[in-house]
Design an enzyme around this catalytic site. Structure first.
Site, PDB file in Angstrom:
ATOM      1  N   SER A  48       0.913  -1.516   0.141  1.00 57.08           N
ATOM      2  CA  SER A  48       0.113   0.205   0.046  1.00 57.08           C
ATOM      3  C   SER A  48       0.731   1.354   0.203  1.00 57.08           C
ATOM      4  O   SER A  48       0.270   2.448  -0.492  1.00 57.08           O
ATOM      5  CB  SER A  48      -0.962   0.049   1.291  1.00 57.08           C
ATOM      6  OG  SER A  48      -0.355   0.177   2.258  1.00 57.08           O
ATOM      7  N   LYS A 109       0.307   4.985   7.143  1.00 62.86           N
ATOM      8  CA  LYS A 109      -0.194   6.061   5.729  1.00 62.86           C
ATOM      9  C   LYS A 109       0.313   6.620   5.693  1.00 62.86           C
ATOM     10  O   LYS A 109       1.477   7.317   6.759  1.00 62.86           O
ATOM     11  CB  LYS A 109      -1.753   5.642   5.795  1.00 62.86           C
ATOM     12  CG  LYS A 109      -2.700   4.254   5.954  1.00 62.86           C
ATOM     13  CD  LYS A 109      -2.013   3.557   4.677  1.00 62.86           C
ATOM     14  CE  LYS A 109      -3.075   2.054   4.545  1.00 62.86           C
ATOM     15  NZ  LYS A 109      -3.107   0.829   3.237  1.00 62.86           N
TER      16      LYS A 109
END
Length: 274
Positions: A48, A109
Site C-alpha cells: 500500500s 499511511k
C-alpha cells in the site's frame, strides 16, 4: 615485619532465583518502556505504500513526536481515553503508523488531511481545500522482482535492468502538498477509489492515504468495508523515521539464504525527506 596481606577477594554470591527474577523483570520493564514511549520496530506487510516502502522493509517508528495516547503502551492496559498527552498533530506528508479502527492492527499511511481540511478525489487527482495537489511525471521506478515484490498482476510492467536483473517498471508521479512535502505515488488503473466526494476532516481526526493509490484501503474506504475511514487522533502509534534493513522474501530455513535475501540498498533510508 610480616608481609602485607593480599587483598581480600570478594566472596561470590550464591545463585538466587529471586535475584535472577528481579534482574529479568528490570530488563523487561526497560524494553517495554523504550517500546512504549521512545521507539518500536515495524515491518511492511503490504504494497500500500509503494514505491517508497516495499514489502519486507523493516523500519523504526518513534513514539513521542505526537505525544502519547491510551494506545501507546506496548501492553494494552489502559481504558479508551480520548486525546493525547503532550499531543500535537502530524504535518501533512508525514508517514505514520496507527491502530486501524477496523481491525485494531498496526497500519502505515501518509498524512494528507488535517482537521478543517477538505479532501476530495476526482478522477484519481487529489483535491485539497478546493485546489488540485500538483503532480509531475517522473521516470518509471524500477524494483527488482522478488517473492516480496513482483508485477504478476501487471505483466506489462515486467522488464530487465541494464545488468540483466528482472525488474518491475512502475509508472510514477511526484505529488507535492501545500507545505512543500513531495513523494512518489502509483496510480496505474481506474478504480472506484479514484473518485470520492469532498469530506471535511473534523477536529480530532486525520485523513490518511497510501502512496499506492490503487492498492490501499485508507481513509477513502470506511471501516465497515475494511478500510480506515477518518482516523482518530489517539489512534496514532508514531512517526516512521528510517528503514533499518529489508528482505526480499527469498530466505528459507537455510541460513545461507538469509544474507542473499537482504536488500542492502534499502538500509537506513530516511522516511522524512521530501
Amino acid at each position: 615485619m610480616s608481609p602485607p596481606e593480599a587483598a581480600a577477594t570478594p566472596a561470590k554470591q550464591p545463585f538466587s532465583w529471586r535475584r535472577e527474577a528481579q534482574q529479568w523483570a528490570l530488563l523487561i520493564l526497560a524494553v517495554l518502556g523504550i517500546h512504549s514511549f521512545l521507539a518500536k520496530p515495524f515491518y511492511i506487510p503490504s504494497e500500500s505504500m509503494m514505491p517508497g516502502l516495499l514489502v519486507g522493509d523493516r523500519l523504526i517508528v518513534s513514539k513521542f513526536p505526537y505525544g502519547f495516547s491510551y494506545l501507546s503502551p506496548s501492553v494494552p492496559i489502559l481504558p479508551r481515553i480520548k486525546g493525547r498527552l503532550f499531543g500535537r498533530y502530524p504535518e501533512r506528508g508525514d508517514i505514520i503508523v496507527l491502530k486501524s479502527p477496523s481491525d485494531g492492527g498496526d497500519w502505515i499511511k501518509r498524512v494528507i488531511g488535517l482537521p478543517g481540511d477538505t479532501v476530495e478525489m476526482r478522477d484519481g487527482r487529489l483535491i485539497l481545500n478546493g485546489a488540485p495537489v500538483p503532480i509531475a511525471p517522473v521516470a518509471p521506478v524500477e524494483i527488482a522482482v522478488s517473492p516480496n515484490t513482483d508485477c504478476a498482476y501487471l505483466p506489462a510492467l515486467l522488464g530487465t535492468a541494464a545488468d540483466g536483473t528482472p525488474v518491475c517498471r512502475f509508472p510514477a508521479l511526484k505529488e507535492t502538498l501545500p507545505n512543500g512535502r513531495s513523494y512518489l505515488v502509483l496510480d496505474l488503473a481506474k478504480t472506484p477509489l479514484d473518485n470520492r466526494p469532498p469530506i471535511i476532516v473534523p477536529d480530532g481526526f486525520l485523513f490518511l492515504m497510501g502512496d499506492n493509490r490503487d492498492n490501499s484501503s485508507d481513509s477513502r474506504v470506511p471501516p465497515e468495508a475494511g478500510g480506515l475511514g477518518l482516523v482518530p487522533f489517539e489512534n496514532i502509534v508514531g512517526r516512521a523515521e528510517f528503514t533499518t534493513f529489508s528482505l526480499d522474501g527469498s530466505a528459507t530455513l537455510n541460513p545461507l539464504t538469509w544474507v542473499r535475501s537482504l536488500r542492502g540498498e534499502r538500509a537506513f533510508l530516511s522516511l522524512r525527506e521530501g
